[in-house]
Design a protein around this motif. Structure first.
Motif, PDB file in Angstrom:
ATOM      1  N   LYS A  67       0.837  -1.208   0.000  1.00 16.31           N
ATOM      2  CA  LYS A  67       0.000   0.000   0.000  1.00 16.31           C
ATOM      3  C   LYS A  67       0.872   1.259   0.000  1.00 16.31           C
ATOM      4  O   LYS A  67       0.447   2.307  -0.464  1.00 16.31           O
ATOM      5  N   MET A 169      -3.665   1.453  15.632  1.00 15.30           N
ATOM      6  CA  MET A 169      -4.486   0.390  15.043  1.00 15.30           C
ATOM      7  C   MET A 169      -4.726  -0.732  16.033  1.00 15.30           C
ATOM      8  O   MET A 169      -4.832  -1.894  15.672  1.00 15.30           O
ATOM      9  N   HIS A 201      -1.546 -12.284  13.020  1.00 15.80           N
ATOM     10  CA  HIS A 201      -1.112 -11.006  12.465  1.00 15.80           C
ATOM     11  C   HIS A 201      -1.518  -9.945  13.485  1.00 15.80           C
ATOM     12  O   HIS A 201      -2.712  -9.784  13.773  1.00 15.80           O
ATOM     13  N   PHE A 203      -0.990  -6.076  14.355  1.00 16.59           N
ATOM     14  CA  PHE A 203      -0.484  -4.783  13.867  1.00 16.59           C
ATOM     15  C   PHE A 203      -1.024  -3.679  14.774  1.00 16.59           C
ATOM     16  O   PHE A 203      -2.212  -3.391  14.771  1.00 16.59           O
ATOM     17  N   SER A 206       1.405   2.586  13.463  1.00 19.68           N
ATOM     18  CA  SER A 206       2.212   2.989  12.326  1.00 19.68           C
ATOM     19  C   SER A 206       2.923   4.301  12.658  1.00 19.68           C
ATOM     20  O   SER A 206       2.512   5.018  13.572  1.00 19.68           O
ATOM     21  N   GLN A 207       3.996   4.613  11.904  1.00 18.15           N
ATOM     22  CA  GLN A 207       4.702   5.902  12.041  1.00 18.15           C
ATOM     23  C   GLN A 207       5.141   6.163  13.495  1.00 18.15           C
ATOM     24  O   GLN A 207       4.862   7.200  14.085  1.00 18.15           O
ATOM     25  N   GLU A 284       6.288  -6.312   9.112  1.00 17.97           N
ATOM     26  CA  GLU A 284       5.813  -5.782   7.828  1.00 17.97           C
ATOM     27  C   GLU A 284       5.925  -4.272   7.825  1.00 17.97           C
ATOM     28  O   GLU A 284       5.433  -3.590   8.707  1.00 17.97           O
ATOM     29  N   GLY A 286       6.138  -0.531   5.468  1.00 14.28           N
ATOM     30  CA  GLY A 286       5.876   0.217   4.246  1.00 14.28           C
ATOM     31  C   GLY A 286       6.814   1.410   4.180  1.00 14.28           C
ATOM     32  O   GLY A 286       7.894   1.360   3.597  1.00 14.28           O
ATOM     33  N   ARG A 287       6.427   2.472   4.870  1.00 19.67           N
ATOM     34  CA  ARG A 287       7.106   3.770   4.676  1.00 19.67           C
ATOM     35  C   ARG A 287       8.596   3.737   5.036  1.00 19.67           C
ATOM     36  O   ARG A 287       9.383   4.442   4.403  1.00 19.67           O
ATOM     37  N   TYR A 388       3.031   6.375   0.322  1.00 19.27           N
ATOM     38  CA  TYR A 388       1.733   7.058   0.443  1.00 19.27           C
ATOM     39  C   TYR A 388       1.710   8.357  -0.356  1.00 19.27           C
ATOM     40  O   TYR A 388       1.185   9.373   0.093  1.00 19.27           O
TER      41      TYR A 388
HETATM   42  C1  LIG Z   1      -1.892  -3.843   8.238  1.00 24.83           C
HETATM   43  C2  LIG Z   1      -0.878  -2.846   7.846  1.00 24.83           C
HETATM   44  N1  LIG Z   1       0.346  -3.260   7.509  1.00 24.83           N
HETATM   45  C3  LIG Z   1       1.314  -2.402   7.136  1.00 24.83           C
HETATM   46  C4  LIG Z   1       1.074  -1.054   7.091  1.00 24.83           C
HETATM   47  C5  LIG Z   1       2.180  -0.160   6.641  1.00 24.83           C
HETATM   48  O1  LIG Z   1       2.515   0.818   7.568  1.00 24.83           O
HETATM   49  P1  LIG Z   1       3.794   1.718   7.377  1.00 24.83           P
HETATM   50  O2  LIG Z   1       3.816   2.209   5.988  1.00 24.83           O
HETATM   51  O3  LIG Z   1       3.635   2.789   8.363  1.00 24.83           O
HETATM   52  O4  LIG Z   1       4.991   0.850   7.653  1.00 24.83           O
HETATM   53  C6  LIG Z   1      -0.184  -0.561   7.443  1.00 24.83           C
HETATM   54  C7  LIG Z   1      -0.452   0.870   7.403  1.00 24.83           C
HETATM   55  O5  LIG Z   1      -1.460   1.378   7.760  1.00 24.83           O
HETATM   56  C8  LIG Z   1      -1.186  -1.485   7.824  1.00 24.83           C
HETATM   57  O6  LIG Z   1      -2.409  -1.079   8.139  1.00 24.83           O
END
Ligand SMILES: Cc1ncc(COP(=O)(O)O)c(C=O)c1O
Length: 411
Positions: A67, A169, A201, A203, A206-207, A284, A286-287, A388
């Protein structure tokens, strides 16, 4: 008075006055892509991040949450270097498979999965992180109807959150996951129904920029996974510990010390409860992997003064880079790092506000920042655009063209 901005990430140099991205001049990149607005992603910076993770978290699987950025060339590179891709829709699942990722290395989380998405995931052999008892029941029924054994992990709504994280979350009523106390009975049902139980899982946010907060959350995650496994009587093959590694966006943000988190996680796993002895663990992200590697380049199309304030009006905007406008979950709008890419390194001379081309007051890219004097035709660079950006912005709003994208360097 002029306002501050976040730090420009390390690794961006200049050739004369021109910003270099991945060693290439910004104006040459725009010429190669054909025009602005343009996202440029530096593959070497991403590869460095992956290397840093591997060193700090040896033995832990690394998953990329697509994402953050699903640009196909970037995804192809990513799928060669990470252990799994996390997707949030059947559309993202198709992108992950097209990028060369084995379906067995893909996990699919997200509330509101439609039946056709469950069918696609079960047929492909992708792990579904089920978000509710209802979704689990639909997945089991679809598996039976199609003569396939679904691979199911349970997404847990943890009873805690990562302190100070930008996006919470867990730790209360959430649309994500199953409340922790109901997870053991759901796991037992999945096993009785002969699904392939893949684990948990979890989670929690984030950030996050605080190593201490992440260390605390990871310890709580391991303890929760062990408690749930004991109560279910089922050791989880995999525990996805979530992620939440943040990057410094605005003035005052400090980079996360991931090495400190890695050391603490190593120690916590060495002392983990017996029920998790044979489990694998994944993080896991992303950013943290891609955010700082991306730059959004736009061109100044107008320069104007209103009530004494100078506006640089660009051909980009929040339809491509929503987060920089302060409208992607931020409570208070603050400036991401920005520069005049065609006068990079020149001394700041004037206070300006940099705006996008959308006819809405929301479309502000930088407020009251000190910049070198810039004119129509100059390029503006917005940093922190690798995550993002395009994937999280309202591209269709007002009918402007889609941004161009380029990946420079090799992964
Ligand atoms: C389930 C899940 N995984 C991974 C991410 C990625 O988060 P980030 O880009 O902050 O690492 C998110 C972000 O909202 C998420 O909801």
């Amino acid at each position: 008075m002029s306002k501050g901005m976040g730090p420009i990430p390390d690794g961006f140099d200049a050739d004369g006055m021109l910003l270099l991205i991945g060693g290439r001049r910004a104006d040459h990149l725009v010429a190669e892509a054909g025009d602005t607005p343009l996202f440029v992603y530096d593959a070497c910076m991403i590869a460095d991040r992956i290397g840093r993770f591997r060193k700090a978290f040896s033995g832990i699987n690394l998953h990329y949450a697509i994402k953050a950025n699903s640009y196909a060339p970037l995804l192809r590179g990513m799928s060669k270097h990470v252990d799994g891709l996390d997707v949030a829709s059947a559309g993202e699942m198709a992108m992950a498979i097209a990028a060369g990722c084995e379906p067995s290395d893909i996990s699919f989380a997200g509330p509101g999965k439609r039946d056709d998405e469950l069918v696609a995931a079960i047929d492909a052999g992708v792990t579904l992180n089920v978000e509710s008892e209802g979704e689990a029941a639909r997945a089991l029924a679809i598996g039976r109807a199609r003569g396939r054994r679904p691979r199911l992990a349970v997404r847990v709504n943890p009873d805690f959150e990562i302190k100070g994280s930008g996006m919470r979350m867990g730790g209360g009523a959430r649309p994500f996951g199953v409340d922790a106390e109901r997870v053991p009975s759901l796991v037992r049902e999945l096993i009785v129904a002969d699904a392939e139980f893949r684990g948990f899982h979890i989670f929690a946010g984030s950030q996050a920029l605080s190593a201490d907060a992440l260390i605390e959350a990871q310890a709580a995650t391991i303890a929760l996974a062990a408690r749930l496994a004991e109560a279910a009587g089922a050791p989880p093959p995999m525990v996805n510990l979530g992620g939440g590694f943040g990057i410094p966006y605005v003035s005052g943000d400090v980079p996360l010390n991931v090495e400190q988190v890695g050391t603490a996680l190593h120690d916590a796993l060495a002392a983990r409860p017996k029920i998790l002895a044979a489990s694998g663990f994944a993080i896991e992200l992303g950013r943290w992997l891609v955010g700082e590697a991306g730059v959004y380049l736009t061109r100044i199309v107008d320069r104007k003064i209103s009530f004494g304030k100078t506006f640089l009006v660009t051909d980009g905007g929040m339809h491509h880079q929503l987060a920089a406008s302060g409208n992607f979950g931020q409570v208070v709008r603050r400036n991401f790092p920005v520069a005049i890419a065609s006068r990079f390194g020149a001394a700041p001379e004037e206070e300006v506000s940099i705006v996008g081309c959308l006819c809405t007051p929301l479309d502000r890219l930088a407020d009251d920042v000190m910049m070198p004097a810039a004119s129509v035709g100059d390029l503006v660079a917005l940093f922190l655009a690798g995550a993002y950006g395009r994937s999280a912005s309202p591209e269709a709003f007002l009918g402007h063209p889609a941004p161009r994208e380029l990946l420079v360097g090799n992964m």
